[in-house]
Write a protein that holds these residues in place. Structure first.
Motif, PDB file in Angstrom:
ATOM      1  N   ALA A   1      60.211  32.927  19.847  1.00 28.88           N
ATOM      2  CA  ALA A   1      59.668  31.595  20.121  1.00 28.88           C
ATOM      3  C   ALA A   1      59.956  30.670  18.942  1.00 28.88           C
ATOM      4  O   ALA A   1      60.330  31.122  17.860  1.00 28.88           O
ATOM      5  CB  ALA A   1      58.163  31.694  20.372  1.00 28.88           C
ATOM      6  N   THR A   2      59.732  29.386  19.165  1.00 29.34           N
ATOM      7  CA  THR A   2      60.006  28.403  18.115  1.00 29.34           C
ATOM      8  C   THR A   2      58.936  28.382  17.033  1.00 29.34           C
ATOM      9  O   THR A   2      59.194  27.939  15.919  1.00 29.34           O
ATOM     10  CB  THR A   2      60.134  26.987  18.706  1.00 29.34           C
ATOM     11  OG1 THR A   2      58.916  26.651  19.382  1.00 29.34           O
ATOM     12  CG2 THR A   2      61.307  26.890  19.660  1.00 29.34           C
ATOM     13  N   ARG A   3      57.716  28.841  17.381  1.00 29.14           N
ATOM     14  CA  ARG A   3      56.610  28.859  16.422  1.00 29.14           C
ATOM     15  C   ARG A   3      55.803  30.139  16.617  1.00 29.14           C
ATOM     16  O   ARG A   3      55.770  30.707  17.707  1.00 29.14           O
ATOM     17  CB  ARG A   3      55.711  27.637  16.635  1.00 29.14           C
ATOM     18  CG  ARG A   3      56.427  26.308  16.385  1.00 29.14           C
ATOM     19  CD  ARG A   3      55.486  25.118  16.380  1.00 29.14           C
ATOM     20  NE  ARG A   3      54.489  25.107  17.431  1.00 29.14           N
ATOM     21  CZ  ARG A   3      54.545  24.368  18.530  1.00 29.14           C
ATOM     22  NH1 ARG A   3      55.581  23.592  18.759  1.00 29.14           N
ATOM     23  NH2 ARG A   3      53.568  24.404  19.412  1.00 29.14           N
ATOM     24  N   PRO A   4      55.085  30.581  15.581  1.00 23.37           N
ATOM     25  CA  PRO A   4      54.328  31.832  15.664  1.00 23.37           C
ATOM     26  C   PRO A   4      53.258  31.847  16.762  1.00 23.37           C
ATOM     27  O   PRO A   4      52.968  32.901  17.320  1.00 23.37           O
ATOM     28  CB  PRO A   4      53.686  31.969  14.287  1.00 23.37           C
ATOM     29  CG  PRO A   4      54.485  31.112  13.383  1.00 23.37           C
ATOM     30  CD  PRO A   4      55.048  30.012  14.229  1.00 23.37           C
ATOM     31  N   GLU A   5      52.673  30.703  17.088  1.00 17.03           N
ATOM     32  CA  GLU A   5      51.605  30.677  18.097  1.00 17.03           C
ATOM     33  C   GLU A   5      52.152  30.556  19.517  1.00 17.03           C
ATOM     34  O   GLU A   5      51.388  30.362  20.455  1.00 17.03           O
ATOM     35  CB  GLU A   5      50.613  29.539  17.795  1.00 17.03           C
ATOM     36  CG  GLU A   5      51.159  28.149  17.998  1.00 17.03           C
ATOM     37  CD  GLU A   5      51.956  27.578  16.817  1.00 17.03           C
ATOM     38  OE1 GLU A   5      52.339  26.405  16.900  1.00 17.03           O
ATOM     39  OE2 GLU A   5      52.189  28.294  15.827  1.00 17.03           O
ATOM     40  N   ARG A   6      53.442  30.691  19.676  1.00 13.65           N
ATOM     41  CA  ARG A   6      54.090  30.574  20.980  1.00 13.65           C
ATOM     42  C   ARG A   6      54.747  31.899  21.355  1.00 13.65           C
ATOM     43  O   ARG A   6      54.987  32.750  20.496  1.00 13.65           O
ATOM     44  CB  ARG A   6      55.172  29.480  20.945  1.00 13.65           C
ATOM     45  CG  ARG A   6      54.743  28.139  20.413  1.00 13.65           C
ATOM     46  CD  ARG A   6      54.026  27.290  21.390  1.00 13.65           C
ATOM     47  NE  ARG A   6      54.941  26.787  22.402  1.00 13.65           N
ATOM     48  CZ  ARG A   6      54.556  26.190  23.511  1.00 13.65           C
ATOM     49  NH1 ARG A   6      53.272  26.001  23.739  1.00 13.65           N
ATOM     50  NH2 ARG A   6      55.409  25.765  24.384  1.00 13.65           N
ATOM     51  N   ARG A   7      55.005  32.086  22.639  1.00 14.41           N
ATOM     52  CA  ARG A   7      55.801  33.219  23.133  1.00 14.41           C
ATOM     53  C   ARG A   7      56.829  32.659  24.088  1.00 14.41           C
ATOM     54  O   ARG A   7      56.551  31.716  24.834  1.00 14.41           O
ATOM     55  CB  ARG A   7      54.927  34.245  23.846  1.00 14.41           C
ATOM     56  CG  ARG A   7      54.036  35.004  22.860  1.00 14.41           C
ATOM     57  CD  ARG A   7      53.180  36.014  23.522  1.00 14.41           C
ATOM     58  NE  ARG A   7      53.941  37.191  23.907  1.00 14.41           N
ATOM     59  CZ  ARG A   7      53.405  38.227  24.555  1.00 14.41           C
ATOM     60  NH1 ARG A   7      52.127  38.225  24.885  1.00 14.41           N
ATOM     61  NH2 ARG A   7      54.144  39.267  24.872  1.00 14.41           N
TER      62      ARG A   7
ATOM     63  N   GLU B   1      58.842  28.604  27.182  1.00 12.49           N
ATOM     64  CA  GLU B   1      57.991  28.924  26.047  1.00 12.49           C
ATOM     65  C   GLU B   1      56.554  28.553  26.399  1.00 12.49           C
ATOM     66  O   GLU B   1      56.315  27.517  27.035  1.00 12.49           O
ATOM     67  CB  GLU B   1      58.458  28.170  24.808  1.00 12.49           C
ATOM     68  CG  GLU B   1      57.769  28.630  23.547  1.00 12.49           C
ATOM     69  CD  GLU B   1      58.383  28.018  22.308  1.00 12.49           C
ATOM     70  OE1 GLU B   1      59.259  28.668  21.721  1.00 12.49           O
ATOM     71  OE2 GLU B   1      57.977  26.893  21.954  1.00 12.49           O
TER      72      GLU B   1
ATOM     73  N   ASP C   1      52.108  28.777  25.207  1.00 11.52           N
ATOM     74  CA  ASP C   1      51.087  29.016  24.194  1.00 11.52           C
ATOM     75  C   ASP C   1      50.681  30.480  24.295  1.00 11.52           C
ATOM     76  O   ASP C   1      50.298  30.951  25.369  1.00 11.52           O
ATOM     77  CB  ASP C   1      49.859  28.129  24.424  1.00 11.52           C
ATOM     78  CG  ASP C   1      50.109  26.682  24.066  1.00 11.52           C
ATOM     79  OD1 ASP C   1      50.934  26.423  23.183  1.00 11.52           O
ATOM     80  OD2 ASP C   1      49.455  25.809  24.678  1.00 11.52           O
TER      81      ASP C   1
END
Length: 122
Positions: free
Chosen positions: A27-33, A69, A71
């Protein structure tokens, strides 16, 4: 490598039967999948097969490939689509073009799983 040998036989059969495949990707950020899924298109014989209670196998299917993607906190609930973002999509008219799309996206066919066997929420 031929198109058929690129796929594990069970996954190629699943696609030909109209079953979705998916894979989790970074994912683009750690809090995303994030996930990429392959959705086979319907063919005319699918409707009759459904009415008769069986599944039609076809080598003539088209495919939709989508990279979504989500949350991470919403992935297990009914509201998984809140905050979901479609990052890219592609259409493939046949199995050969599907392999081209996957190669362009740097995804190996043997890494895909049955969609129901992943955390992919759709």
């Amino acid at each position: 490598m031929t198109g058929e040998s690129a796929w594990p036989l069970d996954k190629l059969s699943a696609l030909r039967l109209g079953r979705r495949l998916a894979i989790e990707v970074p994912a683009t950020r750690p809090e995303r999948r994030a996930f990429v899924d392959i959705t086979p298109g319907r063919v005319a014989a699918d409707a009759q097969a459904l009415r008769e209670g069986w599944t039609h196998r076809s080598t003539g299917r088209s495919f939709k490939v989508e990279h979504w993607e989500y949350d991470a906190d919403r992935i297990d609930g009914y509201d998984y689509d809140i905050g979901a973002v479609l990052l890219r999509s592609a259409a493939a008219v046949d199995e050969a073009e599907l392999l081209t799309v996957l190669a362009d996206w740097q995804l190996a066919p043997n890494r895909f799983h049955y969609a129901w066997d992943t955390a992919e929420p759709r």
